[in-house]
Design a protein around this motif. Structure first.
Motif, PDB file in Angstrom:
ATOM      1  N   ALA A 109      17.753 -19.512  62.617  1.00  0.00           N
ATOM      2  CA  ALA A 109      16.366 -19.707  61.768  1.00  0.00           C
ATOM      3  C   ALA A 109      15.790 -21.163  62.288  1.00  0.00           C
ATOM      4  O   ALA A 109      14.694 -21.412  62.493  1.00  0.00           O
ATOM      5  CB  ALA A 109      16.496 -19.392  60.388  1.00  0.00           C
ATOM      6  N   VAL A 110      16.818 -22.188  62.138  1.00  0.00           N
ATOM      7  CA  VAL A 110      16.357 -23.357  62.369  1.00  0.00           C
ATOM      8  C   VAL A 110      16.087 -23.708  63.866  1.00  0.00           C
ATOM      9  O   VAL A 110      15.192 -24.476  64.245  1.00  0.00           O
ATOM     10  CB  VAL A 110      17.471 -24.494  61.999  1.00  0.00           C
ATOM     11  N   VAL A 111      16.835 -23.269  64.750  1.00  0.00           N
ATOM     12  CA  VAL A 111      16.536 -23.372  66.086  1.00  0.00           C
ATOM     13  C   VAL A 111      15.032 -22.866  66.483  1.00  0.00           C
ATOM     14  O   VAL A 111      14.476 -23.201  67.383  1.00  0.00           O
ATOM     15  CB  VAL A 111      17.777 -22.675  67.060  1.00  0.00           C
ATOM     16  N   GLY A 158       0.100 -27.936  71.597  1.00  0.00           N
ATOM     17  CA  GLY A 158       0.634 -26.526  70.950  1.00  0.00           C
ATOM     18  C   GLY A 158       1.791 -26.085  71.616  1.00  0.00           C
ATOM     19  O   GLY A 158       2.303 -24.787  71.329  1.00  0.00           O
ATOM     20  N   GLU A 159       2.702 -26.912  72.292  1.00  0.00           N
ATOM     21  CA  GLU A 159       3.715 -26.384  72.752  1.00  0.00           C
ATOM     22  C   GLU A 159       5.045 -26.464  71.962  1.00  0.00           C
ATOM     23  O   GLU A 159       5.028 -27.460  71.197  1.00  0.00           O
ATOM     24  CB  GLU A 159       4.108 -27.110  74.113  1.00  0.00           C
ATOM     25  N   PHE A 160       6.024 -25.579  71.981  1.00  0.00           N
ATOM     26  CA  PHE A 160       7.149 -25.549  71.121  1.00  0.00           C
ATOM     27  C   PHE A 160       7.869 -26.835  71.456  1.00  0.00           C
ATOM     28  O   PHE A 160       8.243 -27.304  72.647  1.00  0.00           O
ATOM     29  CB  PHE A 160       7.954 -24.506  71.482  1.00  0.00           C
ATOM     30  N   VAL A 161       8.460 -27.518  70.380  1.00  0.00           N
ATOM     31  CA  VAL A 161       9.273 -28.747  70.682  1.00  0.00           C
ATOM     32  C   VAL A 161      10.705 -28.279  70.089  1.00  0.00           C
ATOM     33  O   VAL A 161      10.892 -28.159  68.837  1.00  0.00           O
ATOM     34  CB  VAL A 161       8.890 -30.056  69.717  1.00  0.00           C
ATOM     35  N   PRO A 162      11.518 -28.274  70.848  1.00  0.00           N
ATOM     36  CA  PRO A 162      12.950 -27.700  70.494  1.00  0.00           C
ATOM     37  C   PRO A 162      13.831 -28.903  69.535  1.00  0.00           C
ATOM     38  O   PRO A 162      13.386 -29.817  69.724  1.00  0.00           O
ATOM     39  CB  PRO A 162      13.729 -27.391  71.584  1.00  0.00           C
ATOM     40  N   CYS A 163      14.776 -28.470  68.885  1.00  0.00           N
ATOM     41  CA  CYS A 163      15.514 -29.471  68.416  1.00  0.00           C
ATOM     42  C   CYS A 163      17.002 -29.592  68.862  1.00  0.00           C
ATOM     43  O   CYS A 163      17.350 -28.894  69.935  1.00  0.00           O
ATOM     44  CB  CYS A 163      15.641 -29.269  66.767  1.00  0.00           C
ATOM     45  N   VAL A 195      21.212 -32.725  73.868  1.00  0.00           N
ATOM     46  CA  VAL A 195      21.451 -30.999  74.112  1.00  0.00           C
ATOM     47  C   VAL A 195      20.193 -30.597  73.214  1.00  0.00           C
ATOM     48  O   VAL A 195      20.139 -30.948  71.900  1.00  0.00           O
ATOM     49  CB  VAL A 195      22.599 -30.563  73.957  1.00  0.00           C
ATOM     50  N   LEU A 196      19.402 -29.941  73.883  1.00  0.00           N
ATOM     51  CA  LEU A 196      18.042 -29.365  73.169  1.00  0.00           C
ATOM     52  C   LEU A 196      18.474 -27.610  73.196  1.00  0.00           C
ATOM     53  O   LEU A 196      19.009 -27.409  74.179  1.00  0.00           O
ATOM     54  CB  LEU A 196      16.749 -29.321  73.902  1.00  0.00           C
ATOM     55  N   LEU A 197      18.439 -27.276  72.064  1.00  0.00           N
ATOM     56  CA  LEU A 197      18.499 -26.047  71.719  1.00  0.00           C
ATOM     57  C   LEU A 197      17.194 -24.942  71.699  1.00  0.00           C
ATOM     58  O   LEU A 197      16.333 -25.297  70.888  1.00  0.00           O
ATOM     59  CB  LEU A 197      19.340 -25.743  70.488  1.00  0.00           C
TER      60      LEU A 197
END
Length: 107
Positions: free
Chosen positions: A17-19, A29-34, A78-80
């Motif tokens: 859910a967090v990822v 508008g692009e997804f930014v990973p955590c 490391v980006l998920l």
């Protein structure tokens, strides 16, 4: 919950859910990973980084997460990245139909 999500542990479901939320979207508008540290901060339970890496590897093996690397905050992070399968499982994306060609669907 779908049958696939029933096979996830509670912790895997929370991680996913967090990822899938990531860090929201950028100005384009692009997804930014955590990254893993951000994931650890946002989880509703406390765990060690080593334990989190084990859980992430399990989700990678199920093709729900992929890793990418980026230099952030002065270090290599490391980006998920959630896969399409993960987004569909968590309700962030619509399931794809089996028919890829719209003309074939008319037959």
């Amino acid at each position: 919950m779908t049958t696939d999500s029933k096979n996830l542990t509670d912790k895997q479901y929370r991680i996913l859910a967090v990822v899938c939320d990531g860090n929201g979207k950028n100005e384009n508008g692009e997804f930014v990973p955590c990254d893993i540290d951000e994931l650890l901060d946002r989880l509703s339970y406390r765990t060690t980084k080593q334990s989190m890496q084990f859980s992430v590897r399990a989700l990678e093996a199920r093709k729900l997460i992929v890793r990418e690397y980026e230099k952030r905050r002065g270090a290599r992070r490391v980006l998920l990245i959630p896969t399409l399968k993960a987004k569909q499982l968590m309700g962030y994306a619509k399931p794809q139909s089996f028919i890829e060609d719209p003309l074939l669907s008319l037959l």
